[in-house]
Design a protein around this motif. Structure first.
Motif, mmCIF file in Angstrom:
data_model
loop_
_atom_site.group_PDB
_atom_site.id
_atom_site.type_symbol
_atom_site.label_atom_id
_atom_site.label_comp_id
_atom_site.label_asym_id
_atom_site.label_seq_id
_atom_site.Cartn_x
_atom_site.Cartn_y
_atom_site.Cartn_z
ATOM 1 N N THR A 260 43.067 48.684 90.253
ATOM 2 C CA THR A 260 42.180 49.318 89.264
ATOM 3 C C THR A 260 40.878 48.526 89.181
ATOM 4 O OG1 THR A 260 43.245 48.036 87.508
ATOM 5 C CG2 THR A 260 44.078 50.272 87.903
ATOM 6 N N PRO A 261 40.095 48.520 90.263
ATOM 7 C CA PRO A 261 38.902 47.658 90.306
ATOM 8 C C PRO A 261 37.816 48.056 89.324
ATOM 9 C CG PRO A 261 38.968 49.133 92.196
ATOM 10 C CD PRO A 261 40.283 49.285 91.508
ATOM 11 N N ASP A 262 37.900 49.240 88.722
ATOM 12 C CA ASP A 262 36.871 49.661 87.774
ATOM 13 C C ASP A 262 37.145 49.184 86.355
ATOM 14 O OD1 ASP A 262 35.500 50.986 89.777
ATOM 15 O OD2 ASP A 262 36.618 52.860 89.474
ATOM 16 N N LEU B 26 39.876 44.094 82.441
ATOM 17 C CA LEU B 26 40.837 43.366 83.273
ATOM 18 C C LEU B 26 40.124 42.388 84.196
ATOM 19 C CD1 LEU B 26 43.698 42.881 84.283
ATOM 20 C CD2 LEU B 26 43.421 44.850 85.813
ATOM 21 N N ALA B 27 38.957 42.772 84.697
ATOM 22 C CA ALA B 27 38.199 41.872 85.569
ATOM 23 C C ALA B 27 37.815 40.602 84.825
ATOM 24 C CB ALA B 27 36.948 42.577 86.091
ATOM 25 N N ARG C 292 35.307 35.785 93.335
ATOM 26 C CA ARG C 292 35.318 37.230 93.613
ATOM 27 C C ARG C 292 35.139 38.045 92.338
ATOM 28 N NH1 ARG C 292 39.834 36.091 96.776
ATOM 29 N NH2 ARG C 292 41.225 37.210 95.337
ATOM 30 N N THR C 293 35.879 37.673 91.304
ATOM 31 C CA THR C 293 35.776 38.443 90.065
ATOM 32 C C THR C 293 34.441 38.196 89.380
ATOM 33 O OG1 THR C 293 37.039 36.691 88.946
ATOM 34 C CG2 THR C 293 38.253 38.627 89.660
ATOM 35 N N ALA C 294 33.890 37.000 89.530
ATOM 36 C CA ALA C 294 32.563 36.733 88.955
ATOM 37 C C ALA C 294 31.518 37.627 89.609
ATOM 38 C CB ALA C 294 32.201 35.262 89.128
ATOM 39 N N ASP D 222 29.278 40.366 87.837
ATOM 40 C CA ASP D 222 27.825 40.253 87.946
ATOM 41 C C ASP D 222 27.207 41.575 88.383
ATOM 42 O OD1 ASP D 222 25.364 38.939 87.816
ATOM 43 O OD2 ASP D 222 25.471 38.317 89.920
ATOM 44 N N ALA D 223 27.887 42.256 89.313
ATOM 45 C CA ALA D 223 27.374 43.546 89.791
ATOM 46 C C ALA D 223 27.334 44.582 88.678
ATOM 47 C CB ALA D 223 28.239 44.051 90.944
ATOM 48 N N ARG D 224 28.201 44.410 87.662
ATOM 49 C CA ARG D 224 28.239 45.352 86.536
ATOM 50 C C ARG D 224 27.445 44.834 85.341
ATOM 51 N NH1 ARG D 224 34.820 46.124 86.847
ATOM 52 N NH2 ARG D 224 34.860 46.748 89.045
ATOM 53 N N LYS D 225 26.745 43.718 85.557
ATOM 54 C CA LYS D 225 25.960 43.081 84.490
ATOM 55 C C LYS D 225 26.848 42.670 83.308
ATOM 56 C CE LYS D 225 21.775 45.650 85.697
ATOM 57 N NZ LYS D 225 21.351 44.593 86.641
#
Length: 566
Positions: A73-75, A79-80, A98-100, A104-107
């Motif tokens: 469930t990467p979205d 959880l991230a 990886r999770t950072a 970061d990509a999602r601000k």
């Protein structure tokens, strides 16, 4: 007896409330509920098990569990973020990174995550990425105080720009930025070969002693030893601190001295560790753990980074991870003894005092130092073997006297005296406690212990009041001493003054059973029966087993001399 050691009443260790629930959740689930038709655990089941591992302090298992669910469930940004925090707690740098980057990509990256991306760039010697990460840190502002130091070390590592000019920017950043920059001006001087300048700066910064001073002294001594100046290195690490003593032996033996700060990774790790300690001094937070873990990523060979990480994990009751962090301190390191001491403390906190005592005794018999026997006495006190603890403290006192170490003699007298007191030997205890007060009349813990011990016995109350009032003047914000003062007023008959003082103590330590019981007794004396029972109920929550029947009796039938607080 509930007389205090170091100003604090003995408290019942708190067990993590979720431990039993977590154990149940970690157990295998019934097949129909736990697995799907192809016998593969569902995402929900894996998440529940990860949460249970998290609650039980099994950080590595929890991190793996969260990562597995996140892969499906990467979205899920919540959880991230949880996975990021758990990866940091577990020391899993690849997963944390990886999770950072995902966050970061999602601000949604937390401010401390920006420091992780900076660390990743530093380890890759990617100075462009490191500079960009620092720019973002400055823009976000949370860690703006650290930016001059970060830019200084990047300039030193990349050999582009003057690191000392970068540090000058701290002048406009306030006192915190200037304090950190001053330390790193010394460390960068050492790392750039300006040894004499760096040593002079370290000497100026180390006058107050303490952990910060030891860290700087080791860095300077390491640089001097590498230059071949053994005499200068030994002079740099003079002192009675156990870590410095171990460091001197390393230098004398001609072995490389750990603790050097040779470049940006070690330098920024030192900054992060110092910041983690400063934050953790106020309260334990995920941020302090993140900073400490980042320091271990950047400088895994620096033992202090592991000690700080272990301490923060332990404060969060993550004992397995805390012990694993201590195992990273290598044999022969100047901090080896500190790590062994921390391990003993951790075993006690984890509920293994007998094992802790065995290890402490083995160390004491091998080393036979005052510190060794103090450690044994502390564990014996936890086990309530007070007569044995008194003997151990007596050995420590004899060894300290033989070595001429008189600076902390009052503390050893207090520890031995309190152990004798709890073992039932009040005459011998009183002699030592009075000696501690005589040689250290401005030590609040010694004053308070001697005063309170006399209150418990209802003897020499005027003198006890003087001792405790002096202790309170020295430490007016200490709730335990404020409680002693209020109890003094109560026993001396000034109940209104006692209530005002005890209420102040309760406001500082609302969960402390001794203070609440005292306040309840005082309320009852002037007819405030409802408030008295409320205070006693608060006392009962964390009361020691031996005190609980007395407190319950007061709640049920009211106060009487037979159930008065000791």
């Amino acid at each position: 007896m509930r007389a205090r050691v170091n100003g604090q009443p003995r408290r019942v260790p708190m067990i993590a409330a979720g431990a039993a629930i977590a154990a149940a959740l970690l157990a295998p689930l019934p097949a129909a509920a736990a697995v799907s038709r192809d016998d593969t655990p569902s995402g929900y089941t894996r998440y529940v098990r990860a949460r249970a591992a998290d609650a039980a302090g099994r950080t590595e298992l929890a991190a793996r569990g969260y990562a597995a669910v996140l892969a499906e469930t990467p979205d899920d940004s919540v959880l991230a973020l949880r996975t990021y925090r758990q990866a940091i707690a577990a020391g899993d740098r690849p997963l944390a990174t990886r999770t950072a980057r995902m966050l970061d990509a999602r601000k949604l990256l937390p401010a401390d995550g920006r420091l992780l991306l900076l660390a990743d760039a530093l380890l890759a010697a990617d100075w462009k990425a490191a500079t960009l990460a620092t720019d973002r840190i400055e823009q976000e502002g949370v860690y703006g105080f650290a930016v001059p130091v970060l830019r200084g070390w990047i300039a030193q590592g990349s050999r582009k720009g003057d690191p000392f000019v970068a540090l000058d920017a701290a002048r406009s950043g306030g006192p915190i930025a200037m304090a950190y920059a001053a330390e790193h001006r010394a460390l960068i001087a050492l790392a750039t070969g300006r040894i004499d300048e760096g040593v002079a700066a370290v000497k100026a910064l180390s006058t107050g002693g303490g952990g910060r001073a030891v860290r700087l002294q080791l860095a300077a001594a390491s640089a001097l030893a590498k230059r071949g100046d053994r005499a200068g290195a030994l002079a740099m690490i003079a002192g009675n601190d156990g870590t410095l003593t171990a460091a001197r032996k390393i230098v004398t033996d001609g072995r490389p001295l750990p603790g050097g700060v040779d470049g940006p990774a070690e330098g920024i790790a030192a900054l992060l560790t110092r910041t983690a300690v400063d934050i953790n001094r106020e309260r334990v937070t995920p941020v302090s753990l993140t900073l400490a873990r980042l320091a271990t990523f950047l400088a895994p060979g620096n033992a202090e980074n592991w000690l700080v990480t272990s301490e923060i994990l332990s404060a969060g009751e993550q004992y397995e991870s805390a012990l694993a962090a201590l195992e990273q301190v290598k044999p022969g390191d100047p901090f080896e003894e500190a790590a062994r001491f921390s391990r003993v403390q951790l075993l006690v906190r984890r509920g293994e005092p007998e094992k802790a005592l065995g290890e402490a005794l083995a160390m004491a018999r091998a080393g036979n130092t005052a510190d060794d026997w103090v450690r044994v006495g502390q564990v014996q006190t936890e086990l309530e073997r007070h007569a044995e603890a008194a003997d151990s403290y007596g050995k420590a006192l004899a060894l300290a006297d033989k070595a001429g170490a008189t600076g902390d003699r009052w503390a050893l007298l207090l520890q031995r005296g309190s152990a004798l007191d709890r073992s039932g030997n009040w005459p011998a205890a009183r002699f030592l406690l009075e000696e501690a007060v005589r040689i250290a009349p401005d030590q609040a813990s010694a004053l308070n212990y001697l005063g309170y011990a006399q209150l418990e016995r209802r003897i020499n109350l005027p003198e006890a009041e003087k001792l405790i009032e002096r202790a309170s003047r020295l430490r007016p914000d200490d709730a335990a001493i404020t409680d002693s003062l209020g109890w003094t007023y109560y026993l001396r008959g000034d109940v209104p003054k006692a209530i005002a003082t005890l209420e102040a103590a309760v406001s500082s330590e609302p969960a402390e059973p001794t203070i609440n019981e005292h306040l309840g007794d005082a309320y009852w004396t002037i007819g405030r029966r409802l408030e008295a029972r409320y205070a006693w109920r608060a006392a009962l929550v964390f009361a020691e087993a031996k005190d609980a029947p007395r407190i319950r009796s007061k709640i049920d039938t009211g106060w009487s001399p037979a159930v008065a607080a000791p």
